[in-house]
Structure formats: C-alpha cells, structure tokens
Design a protein around this motif. Structure first.
Motif, PDB file in Angstrom:
ATOM      1  N   ARG A   3       0.846  -1.191   0.000  1.00  0.00           N
ATOM      2  CA  ARG A   3       0.000   0.000   0.000  1.00  0.00           C
ATOM      3  C   ARG A   3       0.881   1.239   0.000  1.00  0.00           C
ATOM      4  NH1 ARG A   3      -3.149  -1.114   5.443  1.00  0.00           N
ATOM      5  NH2 ARG A   3      -0.965  -1.428   5.973  1.00  0.00           N
ATOM      6  N   LEU A   5       0.827   5.433  -0.560  1.00  0.00           N
ATOM      7  CA  LEU A   5      -0.049   6.603  -0.564  1.00  0.00           C
ATOM      8  C   LEU A   5       0.742   7.822  -1.011  1.00  0.00           C
ATOM      9  CD1 LEU A   5      -2.577   8.250   0.196  1.00  0.00           C
ATOM     10  CD2 LEU A   5      -1.832   8.145   2.588  1.00  0.00           C
ATOM     11  N   THR A  30      -2.748   4.835  -3.793  1.00  0.00           N
ATOM     12  CA  THR A  30      -3.746   5.875  -3.524  1.00  0.00           C
ATOM     13  C   THR A  30      -3.144   7.240  -3.807  1.00  0.00           C
ATOM     14  OG1 THR A  30      -4.764   4.528  -1.788  1.00  0.00           O
ATOM     15  CG2 THR A  30      -5.267   6.885  -1.785  1.00  0.00           C
ATOM     16  N   ASP A  73      -6.302   4.395  -6.710  1.00  0.00           N
ATOM     17  CA  ASP A  73      -7.366   4.712  -5.758  1.00  0.00           C
ATOM     18  C   ASP A  73      -7.339   6.234  -5.652  1.00  0.00           C
ATOM     19  OD1 ASP A  73      -9.137   5.002  -3.647  1.00  0.00           O
ATOM     20  OD2 ASP A  73      -7.666   4.395  -2.127  1.00  0.00           O
ATOM     21  N   ARG A  75      -8.430   9.884  -4.824  1.00  0.00           N
ATOM     22  CA  ARG A  75      -9.242  10.606  -3.837  1.00  0.00           C
ATOM     23  C   ARG A  75      -9.067  12.103  -4.069  1.00  0.00           C
ATOM     24  NH1 ARG A  75      -9.977   7.209   0.965  1.00  0.00           N
ATOM     25  NH2 ARG A  75      -9.450   5.071   0.314  1.00  0.00           N
ATOM     26  N   VAL A  98      -6.540   6.657   5.726  1.00  0.00           N
ATOM     27  CA  VAL A  98      -5.941   5.870   4.653  1.00  0.00           C
ATOM     28  C   VAL A  98      -4.607   5.303   5.128  1.00  0.00           C
ATOM     29  CG1 VAL A  98      -5.200   5.850   2.249  1.00  0.00           C
ATOM     30  CG2 VAL A  98      -7.035   7.402   2.969  1.00  0.00           C
TER      31      VAL A  98
END
Length: 399
Positions: A3, A5, A30, A73, A75, A98
C-alpha cells in the motif's frame, strides 16, 4: 510493500504515481488531492489561461484514460488533515483514514496573504486564474502586489488585455535577490515600456475594497487586486506527526523525511549534494523530477540515489523568454557572458564562492544555455567557466 499513498495530486504527486507503476509496483496506489480537478499543469495559469489563449481543457497533465490505466485509488477534493506516523495512516478532510506502507508527501504550497485582503485575488489554482481572467477587460484597474515572477507574468498578461496595471514591489529592484540587479532592471524596463506603473521601494499596509493602502498612507485605487507575495508550504497537516518541518518538509539527500516517507515538489526541503545546501524549489520541472526520484528511492531503499538536480525555471513576459539553470539565490557575482543587456538578448552567469552555480538567458535560443547547465552539473570553477565558456548546444544530459 502493498500500500503506497501519495498525498498531493499535482506535478510531483502524479510523477511519483506514474513512476511507481512504471518501475513495477503493482500494489494499492492511492493518490490524494485537495482539489476536485484532475491533476493539471500550473505554469500556464499565469500565462495562457489568464490571457484566454488556452481553455481549461488543455490543462490536465494526463487524459482520464491514462489515469485509469494507472489503476489508482483516486481521492480528489479531499485534503489531508493529519498524519499518524506510528500507525502509518493519513487522515483526510472527509473523515477517512488511509493506511500505507510507503508515503510520498507532495502537498505543494499556498499563497501568502495580506491583512484585510477582502476580495483580493491570488493565483495558485485553476479557479483562481479563471476568476481573475473574467475581470481583466480593457480599462480595468489592476494592482499587483509583488513583482516576483508570478506577479510580473500576471502584470504582463493584464497589459496585453488592455487593463491598467500598477505593480507594487518593496525591493528597490524587482527580483534582484533572485537574479541580480542587472537582470532585475532589464525585466523592470520591459514593464515600464509597456505602460505598467511600476512602484518600487514601497510597502503595503492592507488591501481595502477600493484599492491598496501603502504604509505611507497613500491609497492606490484599484478595481481588482492580485496579491503575489510568495508562497507557504502546505505542512500544517503534518503538525504533531513527528516529522521535521522548517519552511517545508525537511528531507535528506534522498528526499526521505523518515523511513518509508519521502517528500517531493514545492513542499519538500531537501539537501542537494550538488550545491551542498538545503533548498526548497518551487519550479515545475523540479516537482516532476523529484516526484520520480522519491518514488524510485521508496521502492528500492537498498539502492537509493541522491537527488542532486540542477534546478531549471522559465518565465514568459511580453516578448521575453527567460530561462535559467542552477541555484541563483545568494550569489556573489553576476557576469554577462554572451549578448548584451540593453538588447534583451544575453546570457549571464552566477558565481557563489569559487564555483559556477547558475546561468540565465533572456531572448536567446535554448541551445545558448544548455552548455551552462552541464557546466553547473559538473562543478566547473568560476574562472574556468568565464574564461572558456561552454559552447552553445553543448550536451544537456541529465545527471
């Protein structure tokens, strides 16, 4: 690492996301952005968008289909509000939390403000540019506070649209701190020739509904006011996180702020080993390059490479094209190495200590300055550079 970000969906953040995918990362990625718009380019805001030459549809950095291909992802429209460093999570304005294994901070900057700004304009976002563009009509009185590159570009566009422009600057010579007095006077002369009421050495007390009040009490009447007095890095959301913040997110030579956390773009203050100093660069090219470098170092912590670029920036004012390589601020000497200042066609070189640290060109073809970039990158001494200038069109390979 499954993951990652990226907080900040402008040039640096998008470059980081694209590089992660290009380098083989196939986990959850993300991308968070405070604005609702798809990632777009900012330099045209004070040029082509403000002038009306471009429509907003030309601004996106990538088509929607290209973004979809990154399997993000995404946002958008939700700013980051906090960072839980120990828990490896970012808090968003919509209440979301997140999680991440790796983090790239690319939250950029915001405009500085003045007391009592009221309805004064700033110029950072697409919405800012469109709001000001709609007000710039022939005969409209625009006062621009701040004669840096952003304010100067906006003043030039406004004059081209027929507005009456007053440009206010506290320094005796605009941009002298950045490019030297000689170059600053050349740029100032262009504004005067185009009918800008340039006032230097003046202070601004406040912005009112009828104009700008100077510190000596004079009111400079205006229909519209643009405040362009610099920017502040968007680091408030990092307060209390444990990351070091000092006029930006403090990073090392790899752009790392902490294990698994990297900074990129306007918000990052990192140690540039090429110049041996900490710097925070608010230029479009640097944002993209640092986004890519941060992504690679995040993915391969055992094979990290220092981020040591020669910064580059450009500016368009009237018929002048300004291009510069290097770190010009704090220089000790400026020398004209090609052309003539009076003709507004020249290259100047900059010295700090005993080395060449940068070069700037106005009205010259790109090849006239490329060799100077390479000379800065290789650490050429001042005397060597000035006594035997690099030939025009010399290699411009990235280091």
């Amino acid at each position: 690492m499954r993951r990652i970000l990226v907080v900040g969906a402008s040039a640096a953040g998008l470059a980081a996301a694209e590089t992660l995918r290009r380098e083989g990362y196939d986990g959850i990625l993300t991308l968070v952005g405070a604005e609702a718009h798809l990632p777009y380019d900012r330099p045209p805001l004070s040029k082509q968008i403000l002038s009306g030459e471009w429509s907003p549809e030309r601004l996106p950095l990538r088509a929607r289909a290209d973004l979809d291909a990154l399997d993000l992802d995404l946002r958008l429209g939700h700013a980051a509000t906090g960072l839980d460093l120990a828990g490896r999570a970012v808090l968003l304005a919509d209440g979301a939390r997140v999680s991440y294994d790796g983090l790239v901070v690319a939250t950029g900057v915001r405009p500085r403000r003045l007391p009592g700004e009221g309805d004064a304009h700033v110029l950072r976002t697409l919405d800012d540019a469109l709001a000001l563009r709609d007000r710039l009509v022939p005969g409209r009185r625009l006062v621009v506070v701040g004669a840096g590159f952003l304010g100067a570009e906006a003043a030039a566009v406004a004059r081209g649209l027929g507005a009456e422009v007053t440009l206010l600057e506290p320094a005796t010579v605009p941009l002298a701190h950045a490019v030297g007095e000689q170059v600053g006077r050349v740029l100032s002369g262009a504004h005067l020739e185009h009918g800008v009421d340039l006032r230097t050495g003046v202070g601004v007390a406040e912005v009112s509904d009828t104009g700008v009040r100077l510190t000596d009490g004079e009111l400079v009447a205006a229909d519209e006011v643009l405040v362009a007095i610099g920017s502040l890095p968007n680091t408030e959301w990092l307060e209390g996180s444990g990351l070091k913040v000092a006029d930006g997110l403090v990073c090392d030579e790899y752009s790392a702020a902490a294990p698994g956390v990297y900074g990129a773009g306007d918000v990052a203050r990192w140690h540039n080993p090429l110049f041996g100093r900490s710097m925070r660069i608010e230029h479009r090219t640097n944002a993209a390059e640092q986004g890519m470098a941060a992504a690679r170092n995040l993915l391969r912590p055992d094979a990290r490479k220092p981020f040591a670029p020669v910064p580059y920036f450009w500016s368009d004012q009237y018929d002048m094209k300004v291009q510069a390589f290097g770190h010009l601020r704090g220089h000790d000497e400026v020398a004209v190495v090609e052309g003539e200042l009076a003709a507004r066609r020249f290259v100047v070189a900059y010295r700090t200590g005993d080395r060449l640290v940068g070069a700037l060109a106005i009205g010259m073809p790109p090849k006239a300055i490329r060799g100077w970039r390479q000379a800065v990158a290789t650490g050429v001494s001042w005397h060597e550079a000035v006594d035997a200038p690099p030939p025009s069109g010399a290699s411009d390979r990235r280091t």
